[in-house]
Design an enzyme around this catalytic site. Structure first.
Site, PDB file in Angstrom:
ATOM      1  N   ARG A  20      16.677  -1.389  -7.659  1.00 40.22           N
ATOM      2  CA  ARG A  20      16.505  -2.530  -8.323  1.00 40.22           C
ATOM      3  C   ARG A  20      15.778  -2.493  -9.525  1.00 40.22           C
ATOM      4  O   ARG A  20      16.297  -2.908 -10.695  1.00 40.22           O
ATOM      5  CB  ARG A  20      15.277  -3.768  -7.663  1.00 40.22           C
ATOM      6  N   ASN A  54      16.749  -7.527  -3.057  1.00 42.58           N
ATOM      7  CA  ASN A  54      17.216  -6.959  -1.703  1.00 42.58           C
ATOM      8  C   ASN A  54      17.405  -7.802  -0.689  1.00 42.58           C
ATOM      9  O   ASN A  54      17.123  -8.884  -0.606  1.00 42.58           O
ATOM     10  CB  ASN A  54      16.300  -5.956  -1.221  1.00 42.58           C
TER      11      ASN A  54
END
Length: 91
Positions: A18, A36
């Site tokens: 990320r 996620n």
């Protein structure tokens, strides 16, 4: 302006993916978010100019490090409906 929805699968959680996506977005003038998913994948919603989104996708496909392993990208074109001001990591 182009908006895409990307589902990234493989070893993409717990490897800094990320943060990597956020850095890649900044480099390519992309706004949107990365998050996620419970199934182990990562979802990205990204907006930018055509050539910027293509460069962003190419970088995402490579992944952040030797620890990450991107196996597949599912890319869906979307109508530009959301207005993002930045690219953020959602939790």
């Amino acid at each position: 302006m182009r908006q895409i929805h990307v589902i990234v699968s493989g070893r993409v959680q717990g490897v800094g993916f990320r943060f990597f996506a956020q850095q890649a977005a900044a480099e390519h003038r992309i706004v949107g978010f990365v998050k996620n998913q419970e199934d182990g994948s990562v979802v990205i919603k990204a907006q930018g100019e055509d050539n910027d989104t293509e460069s962003f996708i190419d970088q995402i496909r490579k992944g952040p490090s030797t620890f990450a392993k991107v196996k597949n990208l599912e890319i869906t074109e979307e109508n530009v409906s959301d207005k993002f001001n930045k690219f953020e990591i959602k939790y």
